[in-house]
Design an enzyme around this catalytic site. Structure first.
Site, PDB file in Angstrom:
ATOM      1  CB  SER A 201      -8.707   0.638   5.520  1.00 26.83           C
ATOM      2  OG  SER A 201      -9.397   1.858   5.457  1.00 26.83           O
TER       3      SER A 201
ATOM      4  CE  LYS B  73      -4.082   1.796   2.481  1.00 27.66           C
ATOM      5  NZ  LYS B  73      -4.961   1.588   3.666  1.00 27.66           N
TER       6      LYS B  73
ATOM      7  CB  SER C 203      -8.323   3.418   2.616  1.00 27.82           C
ATOM      8  OG  SER C 203      -7.470   2.770   3.553  1.00 27.82           O
TER       9      SER C 203
END
Lengths: 496, 94
Positions: free
Chosen positions: A172, A73, A148
């Site tokens: 997330s 990420k 997310s």
């Protein structure tokens, strides 16, 4: 091995094949590198913000992770590699050091393949707040992947990376895993070092794996956990992470909370298909030997409200560091507030650099912490958090795990919720309580829902969430493994 | 609905310039979210301690000993503007 044989391997299988000499580490990397470049860009799934320039890995095939490529990420700092947390204010930023979670995985033999797109500073549930554009759901490119960690989830679901690293603050990891039909684990708060993660809400942020199956999640987690001198909230994991092999659930007590089920009005309406997939999974669990018990989490309906005070409050403080001085964007004074000099540089830089959702949360958090409102909002929310953690402790005296649908809906259409912040926040209804309590929770795909949606009109993925007490990851994954085997979810339809 | 002046006050505290359009949108959006959040006001929380840390933690202190840190040139490398050995910023009096 052919390309299709290689991408059919789970990360665990690929690592084992490399270590056994049956698969060349460079071939494995090359296949994923080509796929990532071909399908991951902004003209396709848009799940990557950076793909390694190396066409060959410099890895370590004999280490436990066998050189298996890893997608990371964007918000993890990775030395000399863009780490932008999905924000324009950090566009092009290349940090001078690497996050502990990433370096531990690299030391164990993972090869960095790409950085994944995400909601800006991890604030979002659809990946639409990214400064680099929305990620598309590989099951239906007109729909969101969740957020997310949407880029990480989409990359794994589409077979562009064997596995990916994400972070979870209020859901997330779990919610995008659910919407993309893969496995996502949020570990116990403190199990994994937060050092080098660009902070959103420090009392909640936690790194974890997004993988094709439960065994891969265990393998990744094994090489992430541990106390880190650089993160004072990190803790030594009390036992080694084991490879899950459970096939039965005999004697296992599963709790279904009244407040986190279809009966709860606060949940905002679980889609019928999601409720059906959840109920079918409960039946399967019973067939495997589990008992189901209704439990109460009286304060869970207030978790979302408390979370949307606490997380913005922490974000408003954490994001104060983006001021145009040490890194990232700087804009010249001249904002509409008329400020000049140093103050004008700050306000203009932050105006230009942050997107709408991040500004909203900074404003919310600043408001909740400001004189006159602190006790009514922040103080009360911290008391609610105490009650929520107590609710879970009480519940775990009667049950081993608490299960919920991960999300009330399947993946929704791009743009469907962007005009209504609270409707977007409702995506976190089932995941936020565990985050506030700091306990581990996994989402596994449990079926498809939505007539006429998805590939062949067979539906879109539904996630099944299993939460346990702090540091119960081994038991959670053991149960998840047994269910996963019985469910037999087929994710091949999402492969790019 | 949150007053415009309140939005401007909070934006100033947050060191955030907002356009006219953003101020207007923020009034509506913050008000809506705060309406939902206000529900925690209905709970009886008398005597409940505020949460500080949800997982038990002990011994987070380490010896306070000097050790090497990032070299100055590395720390300065990402800065938008530098002067000699430091970060360069506009004068507060400008």
């Amino acid at each position: 091995m052919s390309e299709s044989q290689i991408i059919a391997l789970s990360a665990t299988e690929a690592a084992a094949a490399v270590i056994a000499g049956e698969l060349d580490e460079r071939e494995l990397y090359g296949v994923y590198h080509r796929r990532a470049r071909e399908h991951g860009g902004s003209d396709a799934l848009n799940c990557f913000t950076w793909v390694s320039e190396l066409s060959e890995p410099g890895g370590a095939p004999q280490r436990p992770l066998g050189g298996v490529p890893l997608a990371v990420k964007d918000l993890f700092c990775t030395k000399d590699v863009p780490s932008q947390s999905g924000s324009k204010i950090l566009e092009g930023y290349r940090p001078p050091y690497t996050a502990t979670a990433v370096s531990k995985l690299q030391q164990a033999g993972a090869t960095m393949l790409a950085k994944t797109n995400q909601d800006e500073f991890a604030m979002g549930s659809s990946n639409e707040s990214s400064a680099f554009g929305p990620v598309r759901n590989p099951w239906d490119r007109g729909r969101v992947p969740g957020g997310s960690s949407g880029g990480s989830a989409a990359a794994v679901a589409a077979g562009l990376a064997p596995w990916a690293l994400g972070t979870d603050t209020g859901g997330s990891i779990r919610q995008p895993a659910a919407l993309c039909g893969i496995v996502g684990l949020k570990p116990t708060y403190g199990a994994v070092s937060r050092y080098g993660m660009i902070a959103f809400a420090s009392s909640l942020d936690q790194a974890g794996p997004l993988t094709r199956n439960v065994a891969d999640a265990a393998l990744m987690l094994r090489h992430m956990v541990g106390q880190d001198e650089a993160d004072a909230t990190s803790l030594a994991f009390p036992e080694p992470i084991s490879v899950p092999d459970g096939v039965r659930l005999d004697g296992v007590r599963l709790g279904v909370a009244t407040q986190l089920s279809a009966e709860s009005e606060g949940a905002g309406g679980i889609e019928p298909g999601v409720a059906a997939a959840f109920e079918a999974t409960l039946k399967l669990a019973q067939e495997l030997g589990a008992s189901i018990k209704t439990i109460e989490l009286p304060h869970a309906p207030h978790a979302l409200a408390a979370y949307y005070v606490l997380a913005p409050a922490e974000c408003s403080s954490n994001l104060a560091r983006f001021d145009g001085v040490r890194y990232g964007l700087r804009a010249e004074p001249g904002g509409e507030d008329g400020e000049r000099g140093l103050l004008g540089m700050y306000t203009r830089t932050r105006h230009d650099g942050f997107g709408a959702e991040v500004k909203r949360r900074i404003m919310l958090g600043t408001y909740a912490l400001s004189a006159g409102y602190y006790d009514a909002y922040y103080g009360r929310a911290q008391r609610v958090r105490t009650k929520i953690a107590e609710d879970f402790k009480t519940a775990f005296q009667d049950v081993d795990f608490i299960v919920t649908p991960t999300s009330a809906t399947v993946a929704f259409e791009l743009g469907a919720l962007t005009d209504d912040p609270w409707a977007m926040y409702m995506n976190d209804y089932f995941t936020v309580p565990m985050s506030l309590a700091g306990i581990p929770a996994i989402s596994i795909p449990c079926g498809l829902a939505g007539d006429g949606l998805g590939p062949g009109g067979n539906g879109l993925p539904v996630g099944f969430q299993i939460a346990g007490p702090a540091f119960s990851e081994n038991r959670v994954m053991q149960a998840a493994h047994a269910l996963e085997a019985a469910i037999g979810f087929d994710s091949a339809a999402a492969f790019a | 609905m949150i007053e415009r002046d309140e939005v401007l006050h909070v934006a100033r505290l947050a060191r955030l310039a907002l356009s006219e359009q953003e101020i207007e949108a923020m009034q509506g959006e913050l008000s809506k979210v705060l309406d939902h959040v206000a529900k925690i006001g209905e709970l009886d929380l008398d005597g409940v301690p505020p949460s500080t840390h949800v997982v038990e933690i002990t011994g987070a202190l380490r010896p306070d000993e000097p050790r090497p840190c990032l070299p100055r040139e590395v720390a300065l490398a990402s800065a938008p503007a530098v002067s000699d050995d430091g970060f360069l910023v506009p004068s507060p009096q400008a």
